[in-house]
Design a protein around this motif. Sequence first.
Motif, PDB file in Angstrom:
ATOM      1  N   ARG A 183      -2.870  -3.833   0.609  1.00 15.53           N
ATOM      2  CA  ARG A 183      -3.184  -2.402   0.728  1.00 15.53           C
ATOM      3  C   ARG A 183      -4.345  -2.010  -0.171  1.00 15.53           C
ATOM      4  O   ARG A 183      -5.162  -1.158   0.196  1.00 15.53           O
ATOM      5  CB  ARG A 183      -1.939  -1.563   0.395  1.00 15.53           C
ATOM      6  N   VAL A 184      -4.420  -2.621  -1.349  1.00 20.28           N
ATOM      7  CA  VAL A 184      -5.497  -2.295  -2.276  1.00 20.28           C
ATOM      8  C   VAL A 184      -6.804  -2.973  -1.874  1.00 20.28           C
ATOM      9  O   VAL A 184      -7.882  -2.349  -1.903  1.00 20.28           O
ATOM     10  CB  VAL A 184      -5.094  -2.700  -3.713  1.00 20.28           C
ATOM     11  N   SER A 185      -6.737  -4.230  -1.478  1.00 16.39           N
ATOM     12  CA  SER A 185      -7.952  -4.980  -1.163  1.00 16.39           C
ATOM     13  C   SER A 185      -8.539  -4.603   0.188  1.00 16.39           C
ATOM     14  O   SER A 185      -9.763  -4.547   0.338  1.00 16.39           O
ATOM     15  CB  SER A 185      -7.662  -6.480  -1.201  1.00 16.39           C
ATOM     16  N   TYR A 187      -7.411  -1.808   3.033  1.00 19.37           N
ATOM     17  CA  TYR A 187      -6.486  -0.821   3.585  1.00 19.37           C
ATOM     18  C   TYR A 187      -6.492  -0.832   5.112  1.00 19.37           C
ATOM     19  O   TYR A 187      -5.486  -0.490   5.745  1.00 19.37           O
ATOM     20  CB  TYR A 187      -6.854   0.580   3.068  1.00 19.37           C
ATOM     21  N   ASP A 188      -7.611  -1.222   5.718  1.00 19.04           N
ATOM     22  CA  ASP A 188      -7.699  -1.243   7.174  1.00 19.04           C
ATOM     23  C   ASP A 188      -6.656  -2.166   7.785  1.00 19.04           C
ATOM     24  O   ASP A 188      -6.058  -1.853   8.823  1.00 19.04           O
ATOM     25  CB  ASP A 188      -9.099  -1.694   7.613  1.00 19.04           C
ATOM     26  N   ILE A 189      -6.436  -3.319   7.151  1.00 19.72           N
ATOM     27  CA  ILE A 189      -5.440  -4.261   7.666  1.00 19.72           C
ATOM     28  C   ILE A 189      -4.064  -3.620   7.659  1.00 19.72           C
ATOM     29  O   ILE A 189      -3.303  -3.720   8.636  1.00 19.72           O
ATOM     30  CB  ILE A 189      -5.449  -5.553   6.831  1.00 19.72           C
ATOM     31  N   PHE A 190      -3.727  -2.960   6.557  1.00 16.30           N
ATOM     32  CA  PHE A 190      -2.436  -2.268   6.474  1.00 16.30           C
ATOM     33  C   PHE A 190      -2.331  -1.192   7.546  1.00 16.30           C
ATOM     34  O   PHE A 190      -1.294  -1.055   8.214  1.00 16.30           O
ATOM     35  CB  PHE A 190      -2.275  -1.647   5.081  1.00 16.30           C
ATOM     36  N   TRP A 191      -3.383  -0.436   7.729  1.00 14.03           N
ATOM     37  CA  TRP A 191      -3.357   0.687   8.671  1.00 14.03           C
ATOM     38  C   TRP A 191      -3.126   0.215  10.106  1.00 14.03           C
ATOM     39  O   TRP A 191      -2.252   0.722  10.813  1.00 14.03           O
ATOM     40  CB  TRP A 191      -4.653   1.476   8.562  1.00 14.03           C
ATOM     41  N   TYR A 192      -3.908  -0.770  10.532  1.00 10.79           N
ATOM     42  CA  TYR A 192      -3.826  -1.211  11.925  1.00 10.79           C
ATOM     43  C   TYR A 192      -2.539  -1.978  12.208  1.00 10.79           C
ATOM     44  O   TYR A 192      -1.939  -1.819  13.278  1.00 10.79           O
ATOM     45  CB  TYR A 192      -5.045  -2.068  12.275  1.00 10.79           C
ATOM     46  N   THR A 193      -2.092  -2.813  11.289  1.00 15.04           N
ATOM     47  CA  THR A 193      -0.864  -3.565  11.528  1.00 15.04           C
ATOM     48  C   THR A 193       0.360  -2.662  11.479  1.00 15.04           C
ATOM     49  O   THR A 193       1.321  -2.870  12.225  1.00 15.04           O
ATOM     50  CB  THR A 193      -0.704  -4.688  10.495  1.00 15.04           C
TER      51      THR A 193
END
Length: 582
Positions: A183-185, A187-193
């Motif tokens: 989430r820190v490194s 955030y886009d990955i967290f958002w889309y997944t």
Amino acid sequence: MALSWRSWLANEGSKHLFLFFWLSLNVWLFGKTFLLYNQGLQYYYLHQMLGLGLCVSRASASVLNLNCCLVLLPMCRVLLAFLRGSQKVASKKTRRLLDKSKTFHVTCGVTICIFSVLHVAAHLVNALNFSENYNEEFVTLNAANYRGEDPRKLLFATVPGLTGVIMVLVLFLMCTASTYAIRVSNYDIFWYTHNLFFVFYMLLMLHVSGGVLKYQTNLEEHPPGCFNPNKTLRQNLTVPKAFEELFPDYTAEPFPEDLPVPEPFVQNSFMRVCSEEPKFQSNFPETWLWISGPLCLYCVERLYRYIRSNKPVTITSVISHPSNVLEVRMVKDDFEARPGQYVILHCPRVSALESHPFTLTMCPTDTKATFGVHLKVVGDWTERFRDLLLLHSNQDTEILPIFQQRRYPKLYVDGPFGSPFEESLNYEVSLCVAGGIGVTPFASVLNTLLDGWKCYKLRRLYFVWVCRDIESFRWFADLLCTLHNKLWQENRPDYINIQLYLSQTDGIQKIIGEKYQALNSRLLIGRPRWKLLFDDIAKCNRRKTIGVFCCGPNKISKILHKLSNSSNSYGTRFEYNKESFS
């Protein structure tokens, strides 16, 4: 450091008690369902075929139903904001529980992951047992087509199996992308997944519709272990004389090998006679009942939020502050907000799907409709957003008039939504601690007090702001000076106690500007001595309840949390609150 149980119960105890209650509820539900499938007569034949795999799979499924039902409720931001702002929740303690919505969401998510592992492991055993324990006497009860069938066919060639495998992959992506490091490194990955939850729920609907596990429907006509004259008994089992007289042509043959001899056959000389063959029926997909309500509620709220935020706001000005901070002021028809709330910004030109929460630093009032946010330029989204707003991003300050509105991209605002800082005005004494850009929620409170403070319960405010560089204080230096001068004019200089700390410096520094002399006298070098600060506040406010609000680094938050739970000799109680976006 002595622990005050009253303070602990107010700050941390309620959360721990709730988590203990939630854990106990899940364990109780697991145990109750386990016993139902282990002892229930309607599952006798299925249990003989699958063993404990049946009990564990169904027990874990019941816990998953509960958590999949409730994990969506903390994400209903409009509902939480309504409950917080309405008179429906008059108790301050109950409203503070709403601040733990994110914690509850994470708790449900972790519970789903844990019991999903149990559920998958149990069904792997079930698939193996279906293949090895295939019984021609109960064809409709078998999921396998023949003895020794490859269990992988049950996993990849059936609807429940295939949807289960895909759900495991989706859940793995969501869980791993939710870790703090990702989430820190990125955030886009967290958002889309995380938005794959909709796919997860659709697959869940299909998963439970397969009807693999079945129960017996005619227990009265065919109680488990009854004597069926049309079937066979074991060769070594003595047939009662009553049955020999009724069925003289009966020839004893072996009992089905896969089924153990029921205890009534061994212990009693009397057996019930079956009037018909056992009939089996698939369980009703209860998961639909569990998740349909919360899922519909969440979808309705998202639709409402989409309609409410469908019209773009009018950006009135954009200001570039020192230390890579951008201020955006805007207006929107019928927009109302309370100090401490936050909004979600969405700029299609930056990202078609991505949006981010920002605390309001200026709320609309009866005299002005303008509201604003301050955002720290950190990451790809904020950098692209800044470049779109500013004609020349290297300028220190740029304020563009409304007639140049065409230069601004379309910006959509969703909200406002509630946060713990709404309670800062509901205490008689409040301590507000900010670290760097964490000052933003307190800026809206200070702006509100500037418009008028007499209508609120708050009578004394301790404001502590810690920054690494001197230029960061310029973000709200004008606001602090204006509020300070206003309170002096109203003969209430003790209403607000301002303490500014410069944590990193090579020497004595001052906020440049003649008008900032009032702040320079309150500027201290180093870090706050938190224990002495709490003792001083407790001494000056004996036997009072003080609200502690923190928005900043976790290190500061943990120190304040610990001090809020500690006891003091003045009878003062501290109630801790921390910013946490849902």
